[in-house]
Scaffold this motif. Sequence first.
Motif, PDB file in Angstrom:
ATOM      1  N   ALA A  19     -10.753 -23.870 -29.931  1.00 32.80           N
ATOM      2  CA  ALA A  19     -11.300 -23.200 -28.750  1.00 32.80           C
ATOM      3  C   ALA A  19     -10.459 -23.492 -27.505  1.00 32.80           C
ATOM      4  CB  ALA A  19     -12.746 -23.626 -28.522  1.00 32.80           C
ATOM      5  N   TYR A  22      -7.304 -21.364 -27.734  1.00 28.06           N
ATOM      6  CA  TYR A  22      -7.597 -19.961 -27.428  1.00 28.06           C
ATOM      7  C   TYR A  22      -7.800 -19.769 -25.923  1.00 28.06           C
ATOM      8  CZ  TYR A  22      -8.603 -19.957 -32.475  1.00 28.06           C
ATOM      9  OH  TYR A  22      -8.540 -20.118 -33.837  1.00 28.06           O
ATOM     10  N   ALA A  23      -8.493 -20.704 -25.298  1.00 31.86           N
ATOM     11  CA  ALA A  23      -8.741 -20.600 -23.849  1.00 31.86           C
ATOM     12  C   ALA A  23      -7.443 -20.683 -23.054  1.00 31.86           C
ATOM     13  CB  ALA A  23      -9.710 -21.694 -23.409  1.00 31.86           C
ATOM     14  N   PHE A  26      -5.170 -16.994 -24.313  1.00 35.72           N
ATOM     15  CA  PHE A  26      -5.606 -15.620 -24.112  1.00 35.72           C
ATOM     16  C   PHE A  26      -6.304 -15.460 -22.771  1.00 35.72           C
ATOM     17  CE2 PHE A  26      -5.412 -16.289 -28.679  1.00 35.72           C
ATOM     18  CZ  PHE A  26      -4.617 -15.228 -29.062  1.00 35.72           C
ATOM     19  N   SER A  29     -10.560 -16.035 -21.304  1.00 33.65           N
ATOM     20  CA  SER A  29     -11.039 -16.930 -22.347  1.00 33.65           C
ATOM     21  C   SER A  29     -11.339 -18.292 -21.739  1.00 33.65           C
ATOM     22  CB  SER A  29      -9.985 -17.095 -23.448  1.00 33.65           C
ATOM     23  OG  SER A  29      -9.666 -15.843 -24.023  1.00 33.65           O
ATOM     24  N   THR A  55     -15.279 -18.319 -25.154  1.00 32.58           N
ATOM     25  CA  THR A  55     -15.005 -16.882 -25.162  1.00 32.58           C
ATOM     26  C   THR A  55     -13.528 -16.685 -25.469  1.00 32.58           C
ATOM     27  OG1 THR A  55     -14.607 -16.855 -22.785  1.00 32.58           O
ATOM     28  CG2 THR A  55     -16.826 -16.259 -23.514  1.00 32.58           C
ATOM     29  N   VAL A  56     -13.240 -15.607 -26.187  1.00 34.70           N
ATOM     30  CA  VAL A  56     -11.872 -15.180 -26.453  1.00 34.70           C
ATOM     31  C   VAL A  56     -11.770 -13.756 -25.935  1.00 34.70           C
ATOM     32  CG1 VAL A  56     -10.130 -14.688 -28.196  1.00 34.70           C
ATOM     33  CG2 VAL A  56     -11.655 -16.653 -28.499  1.00 34.70           C
ATOM     34  N   CYS A  61     -18.043 -16.582 -28.559  1.00 36.31           N
ATOM     35  CA  CYS A  61     -17.845 -17.196 -29.873  1.00 36.31           C
ATOM     36  C   CYS A  61     -18.522 -18.562 -29.910  1.00 36.31           C
ATOM     37  CB  CYS A  61     -16.358 -17.384 -30.158  1.00 36.31           C
ATOM     38  SG  CYS A  61     -15.392 -15.869 -30.207  1.00 36.31           S
ATOM     39  N   TRP A 116      -4.977 -13.006 -36.620  1.00 41.74           N
ATOM     40  CA  TRP A 116      -4.829 -12.270 -35.367  1.00 41.74           C
ATOM     41  C   TRP A 116      -3.953 -11.066 -35.620  1.00 41.74           C
ATOM     42  CZ3 TRP A 116      -7.309 -14.069 -31.004  1.00 41.74           C
ATOM     43  CH2 TRP A 116      -7.849 -15.353 -31.109  1.00 41.74           C
TER      44      TRP A 116
END
Length: 159
Positions: A19, A22-23, A26, A29, A55-56, A61, A116
Amino acid sequence: MISKNTVCLWFDGTALDAATFYARTFPDSAVTAVHRAPGDYPAGKQGDVLTVEFTVMGIPCLGLNGGPAFQHTEAFSFQVATDDQAETDRLWNAIVSNGGQESACGWCRDKWGLSWQITPRALTAAIADSDRAAAARAFEAMMGMGKIDIAAIEAVRLG
């Protein structure tokens, strides 16, 4: 407050690491909450990170540290529409260079096994072209690519 519809992703103790990546990677996020287990459970002990809310790209999520029983497959993927080659390269390279793997047709897999699709909008437009011959040429070119090369797609589209 948890969204009414949330994507739950199963991890083997690495939900917070994923996580956080991803933050950082992206836009739109963030990691929004980390919840620790109130008691022991099959995949961990009291106090371990049990779930991570994040969040993504605006999609809510929940990362669940459920243990090794379930692995990610290509049956689920995030498809990311990119605006140009620089954005395509940045996202693809971030995933692959962080322990991920390249795949075909714009797909790659991160080090946690999540798939992805880094899909330039130019590719989507090319394979939907009303000139079906141009669309077929673009589609055929895509089939031979890992990371999508927008210039190559546009060149074959134009013939």
